[in-house]
Design a protein around this motif. Structure first.
Motif, PDB file in Angstrom:
ATOM      1  N   ARG A   1      19.357  44.019  30.375  1.00 41.28           N
ATOM      2  CA  ARG A   1      18.156  44.585  30.975  1.00 41.28           C
ATOM      3  C   ARG A   1      18.432  45.156  32.362  1.00 41.28           C
ATOM      4  O   ARG A   1      17.526  45.326  33.171  1.00 41.28           O
ATOM      5  N   GLU A   2      19.704  45.427  32.637  1.00 37.86           N
ATOM      6  CA  GLU A   2      20.155  46.096  33.859  1.00 37.86           C
ATOM      7  C   GLU A   2      20.049  45.215  35.092  1.00 37.86           C
ATOM      8  O   GLU A   2      19.996  45.710  36.218  1.00 37.86           O
ATOM      9  N   ASN A   3      20.016  43.903  34.898  1.00 36.68           N
ATOM     10  CA  ASN A   3      20.122  42.998  36.029  1.00 36.68           C
ATOM     11  C   ASN A   3      21.593  42.811  36.391  1.00 36.68           C
ATOM     12  O   ASN A   3      22.467  42.819  35.519  1.00 36.68           O
ATOM     13  N   ASP A   4      21.854  42.643  37.676  1.00 37.19           N
ATOM     14  CA  ASP A   4      23.213  42.446  38.172  1.00 37.19           C
ATOM     15  C   ASP A   4      23.440  40.959  38.383  1.00 37.19           C
ATOM     16  O   ASP A   4      22.801  40.346  39.243  1.00 37.19           O
ATOM     17  N   LEU A   5      24.327  40.357  37.590  1.00 37.14           N
ATOM     18  CA  LEU A   5      24.602  38.929  37.686  1.00 37.14           C
ATOM     19  C   LEU A   5      25.625  38.671  38.778  1.00 37.14           C
ATOM     20  O   LEU A   5      26.738  39.201  38.745  1.00 37.14           O
ATOM     21  N   VAL A   6      25.239  37.868  39.762  1.00 41.65           N
ATOM     22  CA  VAL A   6      26.103  37.570  40.904  1.00 41.65           C
ATOM     23  C   VAL A   6      26.568  36.122  40.783  1.00 41.65           C
ATOM     24  O   VAL A   6      25.796  35.189  40.995  1.00 41.65           O
ATOM     25  N   GLU A   7      27.819  35.942  40.415  1.00 41.77           N
ATOM     26  CA  GLU A   7      28.358  34.589  40.232  1.00 41.77           C
ATOM     27  C   GLU A   7      28.545  33.923  41.593  1.00 41.77           C
ATOM     28  O   GLU A   7      29.033  34.528  42.545  1.00 41.77           O
ATOM     29  N   THR A   8      28.157  32.658  41.689  1.00 40.42           N
ATOM     30  CA  THR A   8      28.223  31.961  42.972  1.00 40.42           C
ATOM     31  C   THR A   8      28.385  30.471  42.734  1.00 40.42           C
ATOM     32  O   THR A   8      28.624  30.028  41.602  1.00 40.42           O
ATOM     33  N   THR A   9      28.294  29.703  43.789  1.00 41.05           N
ATOM     34  CA  THR A   9      28.247  28.242  43.700  1.00 41.05           C
ATOM     35  C   THR A   9      26.922  27.780  44.289  1.00 41.05           C
ATOM     36  O   THR A   9      26.271  28.511  45.053  1.00 41.05           O
ATOM     37  N   ALA A  10      26.538  26.564  43.974  1.00 39.17           N
ATOM     38  CA  ALA A  10      25.275  26.049  44.507  1.00 39.17           C
ATOM     39  C   ALA A  10      25.310  26.001  46.029  1.00 39.17           C
ATOM     40  O   ALA A  10      24.339  26.378  46.698  1.00 39.17           O
ATOM     41  N   ALA A  11      26.430  25.554  46.590  1.00 39.58           N
ATOM     42  CA  ALA A  11      26.520  25.444  48.048  1.00 39.58           C
ATOM     43  C   ALA A  11      26.447  26.816  48.706  1.00 39.58           C
ATOM     44  O   ALA A  11      25.752  26.993  49.716  1.00 39.58           O
ATOM     45  N   GLU A  12      27.178  27.782  48.149  1.00 34.90           N
ATOM     46  CA  GLU A  12      27.166  29.126  48.728  1.00 34.90           C
ATOM     47  C   GLU A  12      25.770  29.730  48.651  1.00 34.90           C
ATOM     48  O   GLU A  12      25.272  30.333  49.615  1.00 34.90           O
ATOM     49  N   HIS A  13      25.124  29.576  47.503  1.00 30.82           N
ATOM     50  CA  HIS A  13      23.788  30.144  47.336  1.00 30.82           C
ATOM     51  C   HIS A  13      22.788  29.517  48.299  1.00 30.82           C
ATOM     52  O   HIS A  13      22.059  30.206  49.001  1.00 30.82           O
ATOM     53  N   ASP A  14      22.735  28.194  48.332  1.00 33.22           N
ATOM     54  CA  ASP A  14      21.718  27.530  49.133  1.00 33.22           C
ATOM     55  C   ASP A  14      21.924  27.783  50.625  1.00 33.22           C
ATOM     56  O   ASP A  14      20.953  27.911  51.383  1.00 33.22           O
ATOM     57  N   GLU A  15      23.173  27.888  51.055  1.00 32.19           N
ATOM     58  CA  GLU A  15      23.428  28.234  52.450  1.00 32.19           C
ATOM     59  C   GLU A  15      22.983  29.667  52.745  1.00 32.19           C
ATOM     60  O   GLU A  15      22.364  29.944  53.781  1.00 32.19           O
ATOM     61  N   ALA A  16      23.252  30.584  51.820  1.00 31.11           N
ATOM     62  CA  ALA A  16      22.855  31.979  52.022  1.00 31.11           C
ATOM     63  C   ALA A  16      21.343  32.125  52.102  1.00 31.11           C
ATOM     64  O   ALA A  16      20.820  32.959  52.854  1.00 31.11           O
ATOM     65  N   MET A  17      20.614  31.301  51.342  1.00 31.02           N
ATOM     66  CA  MET A  17      19.160  31.419  51.333  1.00 31.02           C
ATOM     67  C   MET A  17      18.532  31.033  52.670  1.00 31.02           C
ATOM     68  O   MET A  17      17.404  31.424  52.961  1.00 31.02           O
ATOM     69  N   GLU A  18      19.270  30.303  53.506  1.00 28.97           N
ATOM     70  CA  GLU A  18      18.755  30.009  54.842  1.00 28.97           C
ATOM     71  C   GLU A  18      18.536  31.292  55.628  1.00 28.97           C
ATOM     72  O   GLU A  18      17.572  31.399  56.397  1.00 28.97           O
ATOM     73  N   SER A  19      19.430  32.266  55.439  1.00 31.46           N
ATOM     74  CA  SER A  19      19.266  33.562  56.105  1.00 31.46           C
ATOM     75  C   SER A  19      18.463  34.540  55.268  1.00 31.46           C
ATOM     76  O   SER A  19      17.538  35.187  55.757  1.00 31.46           O
ATOM     77  N   VAL A  20      18.828  34.628  53.981  1.00 31.51           N
ATOM     78  CA  VAL A  20      18.223  35.641  53.112  1.00 31.51           C
ATOM     79  C   VAL A  20      16.731  35.414  52.943  1.00 31.51           C
ATOM     80  O   VAL A  20      15.948  36.374  52.894  1.00 31.51           O
ATOM     81  N   GLN A  21      16.317  34.160  52.868  1.00 32.61           N
ATOM     82  CA  GLN A  21      14.906  33.878  52.646  1.00 32.61           C
ATOM     83  C   GLN A  21      14.241  33.213  53.845  1.00 32.61           C
ATOM     84  O   GLN A  21      13.330  33.772  54.443  1.00 32.61           O
ATOM     85  N   ALA A  22      14.672  32.007  54.212  1.00 36.24           N
ATOM     86  CA  ALA A  22      13.929  31.253  55.227  1.00 36.24           C
ATOM     87  C   ALA A  22      13.849  31.987  56.558  1.00 36.24           C
ATOM     88  O   ALA A  22      12.758  32.180  57.111  1.00 36.24           O
ATOM     89  N   ALA A  23      14.990  32.421  57.101  1.00 32.85           N
ATOM     90  CA  ALA A  23      14.975  33.104  58.394  1.00 32.85           C
ATOM     91  C   ALA A  23      14.299  34.465  58.288  1.00 32.85           C
ATOM     92  O   ALA A  23      13.518  34.858  59.161  1.00 32.85           O
ATOM     93  N   THR A  24      14.597  35.193  57.215  1.00 30.70           N
ATOM     94  CA  THR A  24      14.011  36.522  57.046  1.00 30.70           C
ATOM     95  C   THR A  24      12.498  36.447  56.924  1.00 30.70           C
ATOM     96  O   THR A  24      11.760  37.189  57.587  1.00 30.70           O
ATOM     97  N   HIS A  25      12.004  35.539  56.105  1.00 32.85           N
ATOM     98  CA  HIS A  25      10.560  35.417  55.931  1.00 32.85           C
ATOM     99  C   HIS A  25       9.879  34.973  57.218  1.00 32.85           C
ATOM    100  O   HIS A  25       8.791  35.454  57.552  1.00 32.85           O
ATOM    101  N   ALA A  26      10.524  34.048  57.950  1.00 32.53           N
ATOM    102  CA  ALA A  26       9.944  33.602  59.209  1.00 32.53           C
ATOM    103  C   ALA A  26       9.847  34.750  60.203  1.00 32.53           C
ATOM    104  O   ALA A  26       8.844  34.892  60.916  1.00 32.53           O
ATOM    105  N   ALA A  27      10.881  35.572  60.245  1.00 31.24           N
ATOM    106  CA  ALA A  27      10.873  36.708  61.181  1.00 31.24           C
ATOM    107  C   ALA A  27       9.806  37.735  60.802  1.00 31.24           C
ATOM    108  O   ALA A  27       9.069  38.227  61.654  1.00 31.24           O
ATOM    109  N   VAL A  28       9.711  38.056  59.513  1.00 32.70           N
ATOM    110  CA  VAL A  28       8.728  39.057  59.070  1.00 32.70           C
ATOM    111  C   VAL A  28       7.307  38.534  59.251  1.00 32.70           C
ATOM    112  O   VAL A  28       6.422  39.259  59.718  1.00 32.70           O
TER     113      VAL A  28
END
Length: 268
Positions: free
Chosen positions: A140-167
């Protein structure tokens, strides 16, 4: 292939329409389960039932994912995965409650209405069943990004939590301005604020409770607000070095303060 989707919100409904399988929805709100089933041509399942399925997909808010996995893992015959948005706790719960099954954690990095997009994927215990699910999503044209749980959850601190707080902070602090007064930076931030505030408050609240990031935004904003001219310039250079490490941006021409400068893209 039969899939039980626990959670009939927008993400669970999206999964039901995206996988190549017969799906059934179970939810604490029976009306939501019915609506999701009607939307994708699926069935409604008893949340407290014991019927088993090839796959169980947990699509509940991230704060409830581990408990939902504990409650429903024994209804899966071949595989279990979640799309809750956090990966560490759900994968730990799957390993504990479904050690003999294929296991994966998926995080679609987009709102369902903006599909397709990138999907973070951890194949904790891969196999043909979860591979088939992922192949259907990729088709369905989704791009699968292989990762680890630790890498993902750490990235979400910036990608989601910090970004949403700033916006959200911008949305609360800034005022609408007369037409024609916008700079490119203001216009881009206004667009982000408009997009974010179209969503569901609980979803954003869950993200803030799950991931760190907002505090760093608050601390940075306090530093900016308290800075004198020299301190502000130093903070600007620090930010420029972080985001433009190789080109020296931010150390010379001040024209961007008037024109609005160049703005980076956003992923949401």
């Amino acid at each position: 292939m039969e899939v039980l989707i626990v959670g009939a919100g927008s993400m669970g409904t999206w999964v039901g329409g995206a996988v190549d399988a017969d799906v059934a929805f179970a939810d604490v709100d029976p009306d939501a389960a019915t609506a999701a089933a009607d939307a994708v041509g699926g069935d409604v399942a008893d949340l407290e039932g014991t019927d088993s399925y090839d796959i169980v997909c947990v699509a509940v808010p991230m704060a409830h994912a581990a408990n939902a996995i504990a409650s429903h893992a024994d209804r899966a015959e071949r595989a279990i995965f979640d799309v809750s948005g956090v990966m560490g706790p759900p994968l730990e719960a799957m390993a504990r409650h479904a050690p003999a099954l294929e296991r994966a954690s998926l995080h679609p990095l987009f709102a369902p209405e903006r599909a397709p997009g990138s999907i973070a994927v951890v194949r904790d215990e891969p196999g043909p069943t979860t591979d088939a699910v992922l192949e259907a999503l990729a088709a369905r044209e989704n791009d699968l990004v292989e990762t680890t749980a630790a890498e993902h959850d750490e990235a979400m601190e910036s990608v989601q939590a910090a970004t949403h707080a700033a916006v959200l902070s911008f949305a609360l602090a800034a005022e609408s301005v007369p037409k024609g007064f916008e700079t490119p930076i203001y216009a881009d931030l206004r667009t982000l604020a408009e997009t974010m505030t179209e969503g569901t408050p609980r979803v954003y609240a869950d993200i803030q409770e799950t991931f760190d990031g907002a505090q760093s935004v608050a601390e940075a904003a306090a530093d900016v607000a308290a800075a004198d001219a020299d301190e502000f310039a130093a903070l600007y250079r620090e930010a420029a070095t972080r985001w433009h490490p190789d080109d020296g941006t931010g150390t010379g021409d001040d024209s961007s303060a008037v024109t609005g400068g160049s703005t980076g893209g956003d992923d949401r």
